[in-house]
Design a protein around this motif. Sequence first.
Motif, PDB file in Angstrom:
ATOM      1  N   SER A  39      88.326  54.386  42.549  1.00  0.00           N
ATOM      2  CA  SER A  39      88.576  54.275  43.972  1.00  0.00           C
ATOM      3  C   SER A  39      90.089  54.358  44.127  1.00  0.00           C
ATOM      4  N   GLU A  80      80.036  49.489  44.188  1.00  0.00           N
ATOM      5  CA  GLU A  80      80.100  49.007  45.571  1.00  0.00           C
ATOM      6  C   GLU A  80      79.465  47.637  45.733  1.00  0.00           C
ATOM      7  N   LYS A  86      84.808  49.663  47.231  1.00  0.00           N
ATOM      8  CA  LYS A  86      84.278  50.619  48.211  1.00  0.00           C
ATOM      9  C   LYS A  86      84.866  52.007  47.969  1.00  0.00           C
TER      10      LYS A  86
END
Length: 163
Positions: A39, A80, A86
């Motif tokens: 991420s 997640e 996220k």
Amino acid sequence: MRRVITALLIAFVCVGFSDVQAQKKPRMQRVYMFGFAASFTDSICCLTDIQRIDSAWIEPTHKFLVDRSLYSLQLQNHMESVEGCKNAISSVFFTLKPNKLQRMWRKMRKRYERAEGLRFSVLPENRFRFAAEEYREIIIGDDVVAPPSAPVADKSKKSKKGK
């Protein structure tokens, strides 16, 4: 004339053989895989341990993992829901031989451990484990069905031009 008949027979055999090759179904086989997830908005990156999957489906022609996107979705969902990361982008690397995968894993680990400003971690097998996906053959029928969003013509209404 004899050469023409021989050439035609060879052509028929080649076409028949290619048809048989095209219709080979995937077979269950042992693979070794690891996952990579990152991420970049959160500056988080992780690798999973190399895992042995005994019941993975491999396409025999190209030696490719069937439904490999579902394996990467498993890792993305884990990132997640459990890790709280996220917008993770995930991918899966696999081979039939563990030595080749070990070199690839070490190379990726070295690359991302050195990266500045990036939190890197290795997910051990006790925190994340790939689950074997079930193979389902996709059969496309001859019937053409209109998508539900397509407008359906109402034949009971008459056009204004007809009046």
